[in-house]
Design a protein around this motif. Sequence first.
Motif, short mmCIF file in Angstrom:
data_model
loop_
_atom_site.label_atom_id
_atom_site.label_comp_id
_atom_site.label_asym_id
_atom_site.label_seq_id
_atom_site.Cartn_x
_atom_site.Cartn_y
_atom_site.Cartn_z
N VAL A 26 26.91 82.24 68.34
CA VAL A 26 28.08 82.79 67.68
C VAL A 26 27.88 84.31 67.67
O VAL A 26 26.87 84.80 67.16
N THR A 27 28.84 85.03 68.25
CA THR A 27 28.72 86.47 68.39
C THR A 27 29.91 87.15 67.74
O THR A 27 31.04 86.70 67.89
N GLU A 65 28.44 88.66 58.42
CA GLU A 65 28.94 89.93 57.89
C GLU A 65 29.86 90.62 58.91
O GLU A 65 30.96 91.07 58.57
N LEU A 66 29.41 90.68 60.16
CA LEU A 66 30.23 91.31 61.21
C LEU A 66 31.49 90.49 61.49
O LEU A 66 32.57 91.05 61.72
N LEU A 67 31.36 89.18 61.45
CA LEU A 67 32.51 88.29 61.66
C LEU A 67 33.54 88.51 60.56
O LEU A 67 34.74 88.59 60.83
N ASP A 68 33.07 88.62 59.31
CA ASP A 68 33.99 88.85 58.19
C ASP A 68 34.72 90.19 58.34
O ASP A 68 35.90 90.30 58.01
N GLU A 69 34.01 91.20 58.82
CA GLU A 69 34.62 92.52 59.00
C GLU A 69 35.64 92.54 60.12
O GLU A 69 36.71 93.14 60.00
N SER A 70 35.34 91.87 61.22
CA SER A 70 36.22 91.93 62.40
C SER A 70 37.31 90.86 62.39
O SER A 70 38.38 91.06 62.95
N GLY A 71 37.02 89.70 61.80
CA GLY A 71 37.97 88.60 61.81
C GLY A 71 38.04 87.87 63.14
O GLY A 71 38.94 87.06 63.36
N GLU A 72 37.08 88.14 64.02
CA GLU A 72 37.06 87.50 65.35
C GLU A 72 35.62 87.17 65.71
O GLU A 72 34.69 87.80 65.22
N PHE A 73 35.46 86.20 66.61
CA PHE A 73 34.13 85.82 67.05
C PHE A 73 34.23 85.10 68.39
O PHE A 73 35.31 84.72 68.84
N ALA A 126 37.82 83.45 69.46
CA ALA A 126 38.66 82.94 68.38
C ALA A 126 38.93 84.00 67.32
O ALA A 126 38.15 84.94 67.14
N LYS A 127 40.03 83.79 66.61
CA LYS A 127 40.43 84.63 65.47
C LYS A 127 40.30 83.78 64.21
O LYS A 127 40.79 82.65 64.15
N VAL A 128 39.63 84.31 63.20
CA VAL A 128 39.38 83.56 61.96
C VAL A 128 40.70 83.28 61.23
O VAL A 128 41.51 84.19 61.01
N LEU A 129 40.89 82.02 60.87
CA LEU A 129 42.04 81.60 60.07
C LEU A 129 41.63 81.23 58.64
O LEU A 129 42.42 81.36 57.72
N TYR A 130 40.39 80.75 58.50
CA TYR A 130 39.96 80.22 57.21
C TYR A 130 38.45 80.34 57.10
O TYR A 130 37.73 80.19 58.09
N LYS A 131 37.99 80.59 55.88
CA LYS A 131 36.56 80.69 55.60
C LYS A 131 36.32 80.16 54.20
O LYS A 131 37.06 80.48 53.27
N LYS A 132 35.27 79.33 54.07
CA LYS A 132 34.94 78.82 52.74
C LYS A 132 33.48 78.42 52.69
O LYS A 132 32.98 77.75 53.59
#
Length: 168
Positions: A26-27, A65-73, A126-132
Motif C-alpha cells: 500500500v503506497t 498518515e500520508l494516505l489520510d493527507e492525500s486521500g489516495e493510495f 484508488a481514492k478514499v471514500l471511507y475510513k474507520k
Amino acid sequence: MHVFQPVDPVDIEQGAYTFDGTKFLVTAGSGGKVNTTTAKWGGAGFLWNKRVVYIFLRGGRYTSELLDESGEFSLSFLNQQEFRGAFKYLEAVSGRAEDKIAGARLTVNYDDGIPFIDEADNVITAKVLYKKEFREDGFVDKSLVDEFEKNGEYHIVYVGEIKKIMIR
C-alpha cells in the motif's frame, strides 16, 4: 431438480490481483513524501454503486498518515518470491526514519499523481471514500481482538473507489 456443487473460494478469487493473504504494498504520498507498507488483508467489490477496494492498516503507520493527507493510495502486487527480501526490509524499517522504498531497492512511479511501486506486476489506484478504525465493542467474535488487534493497536479499514487497474 438441479444439484448445487460446492466451489472452493480460491477458485473464484483467481485473477490479475488476488486478496488471499498474500502480501501486497500500500503506497501513498503527500507533500513530496512517499511511503509504502506491506499488507495482507483486503478485497475488491461493489459498494455505493462504485467499484471499490478495501484494505486494513494498523493505526499509527506512516503510510496511513500520508494516505489520510492525500486521500489516495495504490496497491502494488509483486512477485512474492522475487521480492521476498524487499518485503522483509519494508516490514523491518519505518518510513519515518528513512526512505525505505529506496532501501528495499524499489522504484516509485506515478499515475495521475498517485505513487505506486514500479516493479509490480499489477497495480490498483484508488481514492478514499471511507475510513474507520476498528474498536473492541464492534467485534462479535471477541477472540479476534486477542488474536489480531493486540495491545489496543486496532486496524483501520479504508474503502477506496478504484480509479485505475494496471496490468503488465
